[in-house]
Design an enzyme around this catalytic site. Structure first.
Site, short mmCIF file in Angstrom:
data_model
loop_
_atom_site.label_atom_id
_atom_site.label_comp_id
_atom_site.label_asym_id
_atom_site.label_seq_id
_atom_site.Cartn_x
_atom_site.Cartn_y
_atom_site.Cartn_z
N TRP A 102 50.18 44.22 81.69
CA TRP A 102 50.57 44.82 80.41
C TRP A 102 51.49 43.93 79.61
O TRP A 102 51.31 43.75 78.40
CB TRP A 102 51.18 46.22 80.62
CG TRP A 102 50.14 47.20 81.05
CD1 TRP A 102 50.06 47.84 82.25
CD2 TRP A 102 48.98 47.63 80.30
NE1 TRP A 102 48.93 48.64 82.29
CE2 TRP A 102 48.26 48.53 81.11
CE3 TRP A 102 48.49 47.34 79.04
CZ2 TRP A 102 47.08 49.15 80.69
CZ3 TRP A 102 47.31 47.94 78.61
CH2 TRP A 102 46.62 48.84 79.43
N ASP A 171 58.64 48.04 76.95
CA ASP A 171 57.45 48.90 77.14
C ASP A 171 57.70 49.75 78.38
O ASP A 171 57.73 49.25 79.49
CB ASP A 171 56.21 48.01 77.33
CG ASP A 171 54.95 48.81 77.66
OD1 ASP A 171 55.01 50.04 77.69
OD2 ASP A 171 53.90 48.16 77.89
N LYS A 195 51.13 59.11 80.00
CA LYS A 195 51.54 59.02 81.42
C LYS A 195 52.67 59.99 81.75
O LYS A 195 52.48 60.89 82.54
CB LYS A 195 51.90 57.57 81.75
CG LYS A 195 50.62 56.73 81.84
CD LYS A 195 50.77 55.30 81.46
CE LYS A 195 49.40 54.66 81.34
NZ LYS A 195 49.41 53.36 80.69
#
Ligand SMILES: *Cc1c(COP(=O)(O)O)cnc(C)c1O
Length: 358
Positions: A102, A171, A195
């Site tokens: 990511w 993030d 999530k």
């Protein structure tokens, strides 16, 4: 009703109470005669939902009025692009930690906009890990620095954050509000909602107002953070339903109690890691000190056994345990809403499976 144990990495399991509340309100939201999906985003009923969702989130994160909370469609991935578009001007450099899939995706977007310094690189390390404090090479006067708190695919989590000397942007898609954290050490943090925060379809972005103010004014209006800050995410029609469920999820976190929830998260992960460490049959894929409490990743002796493990687990009511297609293996994503009973079920299954196949 039969709910299975859903180990999906995202969209992921949501608190049952939140789903039940949404069901109760679905057709007639608290006597309004319509659902949240049907309301004007300029009306007073929706406005109350919007304001309360922001207020509860700010309270949970300990954010004062220097901060703005924005709802931006396009998930965490659009943030990868918006951050450099807003803050990486000509002649400037941004620092990126490359810690896994990511953060690598984030830095690639920044490279399309401007100059990027890779401040630390452990993207391909096996076992998976996070950079140590003394590994980071920060650029003096960098426009900002970007980091990822939890690499969802590798299962490595940063437990302590570095001081970069420039505005730190994080993030937190897969571990926001899952553990004790000082959110004020950042200038901005964000998470795709699917999530730990609610349904997919938006990112929740917390940004210091002074940082938003410094963003580019020459990019389209919908890509400027100041638009979302100045208009309270109501410049255009926001994802009202996703924001409503996000707000309900924040109320659930508050009701659970952060300390209690964070302790449960530790306990849940530890139960699985204990089975992994018990014998040599299962092998954890992240270095011990960086093991994620949200995404537990491990391997079995062979890929055939991994396939059998995943298939047999599904037959026993536990789904989505397959590791990300890029790395294979097994991954149990156990976000805030994942119930302890599901962990106990998995742990029993793991012991049984080892007995039969080890
Ligand atoms: C899931 C995830 C993303 C991508 O989120 P989208 O909302 O699908 O764009 C980004 N970063 C991390 C750490 C993630 O876990």
């Amino acid at each position: 009703m039969s709910r299975i144990y859903n180990f999906s990495a995202g969209p992921a399991v949501m608190p049952l109470e939140v789903l039940q509340e949404a069901q109760k309100d679905l057709i007639d939201y608290k006597g309004c005669g319509m659902s949240v999906m049907e309301m004007s985003h300029r009306g007073k009923d929706y406005d109350a939902i919007h304001q309360e969702a922001i207020a509860t989130f700010k309270e949970l994160c300990g954010l004062n009025d220097d901060w703005s909370v924005c709802f931006i469609q396009g998930g965490a991935s659009l943030q990868f692009a918006m951050i450099p578009m807003n803050f990486l001007g000509a002649g400037q450099t941004a620092d990126y930690a490359n810690q896994g899939t990511w953060s690598n995706k984030a830095l690639k977007q920044a490279q399309m906009i401007g100059s990027v310094n890779v401040a630390a690189n452990c993207q391909k390390d096996n076992p998976a890990r996070m950079p140590a404090d003394d590994e980071f090479k920060w650029t003096p006067g960098a426009a900002y620095s970007h980091i990822c708190s939890n690499e969802t695919i590798s299962g490595a989590e940063l437990k302590k954050f570095p001081v970069s000397g420039s505005p730190l942007i994080c993030d937190m898609s897969s571990d926001i509000l899952s553990c004790e954290r000082d959110y004020t050490q950042f200038s901005m943090f964000y998470a795709g909602a699917q999530k730990n925060l609610g349904p997919s379809g938006m990112a929740v972005v917390a940004i210091r107002r002074d940082l938003a103010e410094r963003g580019s004014q020459t990019i389209p209006t919908m890509l400027q953070y100041r638009t979302f800050v100045d208009e309270n995410s109501l410049y255009n029609t926001p994802p009202c339903w996703a924001i409503y469920i996000f707000g309900e999820t924040m109320k659930w976190v508050k009701k659970m109690g952060k300390e209690n929830l964070f302790r449960l998260n530790e306990e849940k992960a530890k139960k699985i890691y204990d089975v992994i460490d018990d014998t040599g049959f299962y092998r954890g894929t992240a270095l011990r000190e960086f093991r994620s409490n949200m995404n537990v990743t491990w391997r079995l002796p062979t890929e055939e056994l991994e396939a059998k493990f995943i298939k047999d687990a599904a037959a026993a009511g536990m789904t989505s345990l397959k590791g990300h297609r890029s790395v294979g293996g097994v991954r149990a994503s156990i976000y805030n809403a994942f119930p302890m009973e599901g962990i106990d079920c998995l742990v029993d299954f793991m012991r049984e499976f080892e007995k039969k196949n080890g």
